[in-house]
Structures are given as C-alpha cells and as structure tokens.
Design an enzyme around this catalytic site. Structure first.
Site, PDB file in Angstrom:
ATOM      1  N   GLY A  43      -8.274 -33.925 -77.198  1.00  0.00           N
ATOM      2  CA  GLY A  43      -9.535 -34.640 -77.381  1.00  0.00           C
ATOM      3  C   GLY A  43      -9.294 -36.127 -77.458  1.00  0.00           C
ATOM      4  N   GLN A  52     -11.182 -44.646 -79.746  1.00  0.00           N
ATOM      5  CA  GLN A  52      -9.724 -44.612 -79.541  1.00  0.00           C
ATOM      6  C   GLN A  52      -9.296 -45.418 -78.325  1.00  0.00           C
ATOM      7  OE1 GLN A  52      -9.508 -40.097 -80.069  1.00  0.00           O
ATOM      8  NE2 GLN A  52      -7.551 -40.779 -80.895  1.00  0.00           N
ATOM      9  N   CYS A  70      -3.331 -36.409 -84.019  1.00  0.00           N
ATOM     10  CA  CYS A  70      -4.283 -37.339 -83.412  1.00  0.00           C
ATOM     11  C   CYS A  70      -3.514 -38.298 -82.526  1.00  0.00           C
ATOM     12  CB  CYS A  70      -5.017 -38.105 -84.512  1.00  0.00           C
ATOM     13  SG  CYS A  70      -6.203 -39.316 -83.903  1.00  0.00           S
ATOM     14  N   LEU A  71      -4.027 -38.563 -81.337  1.00  0.00           N
ATOM     15  CA  LEU A  71      -3.331 -39.469 -80.423  1.00  0.00           C
ATOM     16  C   LEU A  71      -3.224 -40.890 -80.993  1.00  0.00           C
ATOM     17  CD1 LEU A  71      -4.770 -38.286 -76.986  1.00  0.00           C
ATOM     18  CD2 LEU A  71      -2.530 -37.761 -77.982  1.00  0.00           C
ATOM     19  N   HIS A 131     -13.068 -32.919 -85.137  1.00  0.00           N
ATOM     20  CA  HIS A 131     -12.128 -34.049 -85.214  1.00  0.00           C
ATOM     21  C   HIS A 131     -12.641 -35.231 -84.386  1.00  0.00           C
ATOM     22  CE1 HIS A 131      -7.777 -35.615 -85.091  1.00  0.00           C
ATOM     23  NE2 HIS A 131      -8.413 -36.366 -84.221  1.00  0.00           N
ATOM     24  N   GLU A 132     -13.096 -34.948 -83.164  1.00  0.00           N
ATOM     25  CA  GLU A 132     -13.556 -36.046 -82.294  1.00  0.00           C
ATOM     26  C   GLU A 132     -14.849 -36.660 -82.803  1.00  0.00           C
ATOM     27  OE1 GLU A 132     -11.431 -37.235 -80.375  1.00  0.00           O
ATOM     28  OE2 GLU A 132     -10.138 -35.497 -80.618  1.00  0.00           O
ATOM     29  N   HIS A 141     -14.289 -39.163 -85.435  1.00  0.00           N
ATOM     30  CA  HIS A 141     -13.878 -40.489 -84.940  1.00  0.00           C
ATOM     31  C   HIS A 141     -15.080 -41.400 -84.732  1.00  0.00           C
ATOM     32  CE1 HIS A 141      -9.567 -40.528 -84.195  1.00  0.00           C
ATOM     33  NE2 HIS A 141      -9.599 -39.350 -83.598  1.00  0.00           N
TER      34      HIS A 141
HETATM   35 CO    CO Z   1      -8.005 -38.124 -83.257  1.00  0.00          CO
END
Ligand code: CO
Length: 151
Positions: free
Chosen positions: A46, A51, A88-89, A130-131, A134
């Site tokens: 995701g 991000q 998480c990226l 999760h997304e 953000h």
């Molecule tokens: Co994340």
C-alpha cells in the site's frame, strides 16, 4: 509512469491531515499510476499520497489480488479484531504488532470520481486501515500496544 520518492519518518508531511481530493483529472490518474509503480518497486502492499509528499486523501493498495485505488475513502463499518505485524514504506526495516478490525466496509471514489463501496477482511482490511490512517497523519507505530512498544 514514473517512480516517486517515498517520504521517510521524521518528515512533517507524514503527520498532516490530508485534504479532500476535489478534481478527477489526468493529474490524479497520473499520480495514482505513479503511486502503484512506486509501491510495486518498493515491494509494499500500500501507499498513500502523503508518502509521496501530496497532502490529499487518496491511496493505493494491492495485497496480491489486484490494485485498489481509494480516493476520499471513509470506513463506514468495522467489526472484529486481529493482531498482526505491520511495516510501512516510510519506516524502513521495522515491523510491529498492531491491532486492527477483522472486517471493514469502505466508501470511496475511483479515479473518475465514481462512488463505490468495498468490503475487506483479514490482511486486506489491515492494509486499507493502515493507508487510510496515513491520510490523517497517523502511522502504525502510533497504534502499537504500549507493552510491545520498542521506541
Ligand atoms: Co505506511
């Protein structure tokens, strides 16, 4: 399509509340394409607009069964709970256990502005939660249970 730089933890952009996406134009389509490419290249499941430095409410998710684009997503129902590891990226090399709903229903718009409703459970529900977090400046580490918290 183009790869975008993924913002890392410590950057204030990850802590802002994103604004509603109002225009469903070629720029949005291009950005969603870039986000998908960036997510796949980074081997994530995701990626949310903040991000890549864009403070707008949209994200992409793919847990292995195809790309989902969520514009202005809202969780309308949730039930049950599950605990599992998340990464998480934007937070490299870290994984921690987070509690999430087992099942969710999300109302969102697609890249053309059409409304749709999506139900998901298990890992897909986790990834979507999760997304969407953000988009409100929330990172999964904020939801790690205190007793497990490393930092
Ligand atoms: Co994340």
């Amino acid at each position: 399509m183009a790869l975008r730089n993924i913002v890392k933890i410590g950057d204030d952009v990850l802590r802002k509340i994103c604004r509603t996406q109002m225009s469903f134009d070629e720029k949005l389509a291009q950005t969603l394409d870039d986000m998908a490419e960036t997510m796949y290249k980074a081997e994530g499941v995701g990626l949310a607009a903040p991000q890549i430095g864009i403070l707008r409410r949209y994200c992409v998710v793919d847990v292995g069964d195809g790309i989902i684009e969520l514009v202005n997503p809202v969780i309308t129902e949730k039930s049950g709970s599950q605990c599992g590891n998340e990464g998480c990226l934007s937070i490299p090399d870290r994984y921690e256990e987070v509690e999430r709903p087992m099942k969710i229903t999300v109302r969102a718009q697609d890249r053309r502005g059409n409304n749709f409703t999506l139900s998901a459970e298990g890992f897909k529900a986790r990834a979507i939660c999760h997304e969407i977090d953000h988009l409100d400046g929330i990172l999964y580490i904020d939801r790690v249970r205190k007793k497990n918290k490393i930092l």
